[in-house]
Design an enzyme around this catalytic site. Sequence first.
Site, PDB file in Angstrom:
ATOM      1  N   ASP A 164       1.132  -1.849   0.132  1.00 20.04           N
ATOM      2  CA  ASP A 164       0.342  -0.265   0.316  1.00 20.04           C
ATOM      3  C   ASP A 164       1.018   1.354   0.306  1.00 20.04           C
ATOM      4  O   ASP A 164       2.163   1.063  -0.420  1.00 20.04           O
ATOM      5  CB  ASP A 164      -1.213  -0.167   1.626  1.00 20.04           C
ATOM      6  CG  ASP A 164      -2.205   0.343   0.672  1.00 20.04           C
ATOM      7  OD1 ASP A 164      -2.241   1.499   0.550  1.00 20.04           O
ATOM      8  OD2 ASP A 164      -3.522  -0.260   0.791  1.00 20.04           O
ATOM      9  N   HIS A 213      -3.443   5.904   3.685  1.00 18.63           N
ATOM     10  CA  HIS A 213      -4.521   4.603   2.798  1.00 18.63           C
ATOM     11  C   HIS A 213      -4.254   3.403   3.717  1.00 18.63           C
ATOM     12  O   HIS A 213      -4.594   2.735   4.257  1.00 18.63           O
ATOM     13  CB  HIS A 213      -4.930   4.511   1.424  1.00 18.63           C
ATOM     14  CG  HIS A 213      -5.675   3.459   0.502  1.00 18.63           C
ATOM     15  ND1 HIS A 213      -5.006   2.175   0.892  1.00 18.63           N
ATOM     16  CD2 HIS A 213      -7.293   4.114   0.488  1.00 18.63           C
ATOM     17  CE1 HIS A 213      -6.321   1.854   0.211  1.00 18.63           C
ATOM     18  NE2 HIS A 213      -7.283   2.218   0.218  1.00 18.63           N
ATOM     19  N   SER A 464     -10.965  -1.620  -0.430  1.00 20.50           N
ATOM     20  CA  SER A 464     -10.052  -1.303   0.097  1.00 20.50           C
ATOM     21  C   SER A 464     -10.530  -1.845   1.727  1.00 20.50           C
ATOM     22  O   SER A 464      -9.217  -2.076   2.450  1.00 20.50           O
ATOM     23  CB  SER A 464      -9.554  -0.105  -0.058  1.00 20.50           C
ATOM     24  OG  SER A 464      -8.868   0.108  -1.464  1.00 20.50           O
TER      25      SER A 464
END
Length: 562
Positions: A164, A213, A464
């Site tokens: 990520d 994220h 996600s």
Amino acid sequence: MSKRFTAGAVASATALALAVTGMSVPASAEPSSARTFTVVAEDGVSADAAIAAIRSAGGTVVSRSDDVGMFRVTSDRADFAAKATAATALIGATEQKAIGRKPKLDRVEQEHLLAAAAAKGAGAKRGKKMDPLDDKLWGLEMIRADKARKVEPGDRRVTVGVLDTGVDASNPDIAPNFNWALSRNFAPDMVDVDGPCEVASCLDPVGTDDGGHGTHVAGTIGAAANGFGLSGVAPNISLVELKGGQDSGYFFLEPVVNSLLHAGKVGLDVVNMSFYVDPWLYNCTANPADSPEDQAEQRATIKAMKRALNFAHDRGVTLVGALGNNHEDLGAPRTDVSSPDYGDTAPYPREIDNDSCWDLPTEGPNVISVSAVGPSGKKSDFSNYGTEQTAVAAPGGWFRDGFGTDTFRTDANMILSTYPKKVLQEEGSVDANGNIVAGFEETVFKQCKANGECGYYTYLQGTSMAAPHASGVAALIVSKHGKKERHGGFGMAPKLVEQHLYRTAAEHACPEPRLQSYANEGRDAEFDAYCAGGLNFNGFYGYGIVDAYAAVKTPLRPNARP
């Protein structure tokens, strides 16, 4: 899936040579200096033969990944990409060129911040759990992770890679479980999309996340159950940062491939992939809408990704991927109007042939693809679906869930997890002193220890956020059912992990009517979704919603079918 964020950079030609893949320019473009490419060899071609073809086309190899036949190449020839594509030993070349459009705030993952009406409250409270904010984690309850940890909280020997934007290891819920020795950054910052470099090398230190994220994903998988903040699905496993995404949310080929190769070589148990490989939403072998160079670029991406995924899987890595937020049946994809999302060419319509186009990595080999559901158990309006790719479902959040109740359009319908203070400050919800800005009290949470060490948490939604719930359950399966291996290792064959994950998922039938409309939630007919299949397996839920408690309580049956 991620497509957002700000910060980072590439400051020199040397740093640019380390930058990521996925960009292309016309072969006739006049170069101002030597340019950098990623080149992928054809199947069965030796490294020596590939290098010879690269040299013949006018390129110089500066690094190589022989395990997948991928080479980083520099060339000052304007026609290098065309010559490389024409070479029989090579599939194609993609230029690593820093030209692009800075992504905007993700309209799926942060829908609550973009909603016309502000959220009215935090929703119903749940029962008190181990950590102070666990009462807001409806996802842990849905998959019974709160019960599972009493049987198996996770084994420290089990390693989960977070492929990520990075992981903020300073968060007190991440720090106890962060594995510094195995973590790596494969994605140097790029000035045009990430902003100024934070360090001279443009390679951010391991343990940082300027996108946010990756830290959110990591917290859902394995935030520590330490009486502070919140806890993850598998609170005792080890988290490994695999930075393959830019701070801005782009994920390009070379860093993603190198992350997967590293995962296989060091023997990670699980890798979570909540993204798609840019700049193409779908990589096609020969889409007539694409130029010959772009077709070759996509063929190279398909080949390199399949090789990398197989490499990791063959070395014991269970691969988990987010199904995507484009609200479409992946077995019957719509026209792609978002690609390329990076480079000097604006997006244009591309008809997608399902037999020759792939959404990667979720449609790649050996990937467990995860769809998203809201607190009601209904498929989130944004979530992709379909019997071709949906393996399991998991809590991904849905801001618009609960139509007709007081929970409709509230932040509590989303997924709360760890988040970097720096990113919250850049987004305007935390001030320079680290305090939550007025109006964000139901969106952002702050927890501090007696020594002044603080952690921050916020809500996001998306597939996600669903994938890390499944990755956490996969880690618990390895923790509970894994075996000691040769050379002192510990693990479990990915096929067995996958089989047990499917067999223990909570079956969930298609809704009636099967054609679901989201008109009540304010969505147009494009969001209508048809659920095909039966109770055991269907396009919305796959084999069912992952169940952590069943996964650790049910005996392993190696020869059983899902």
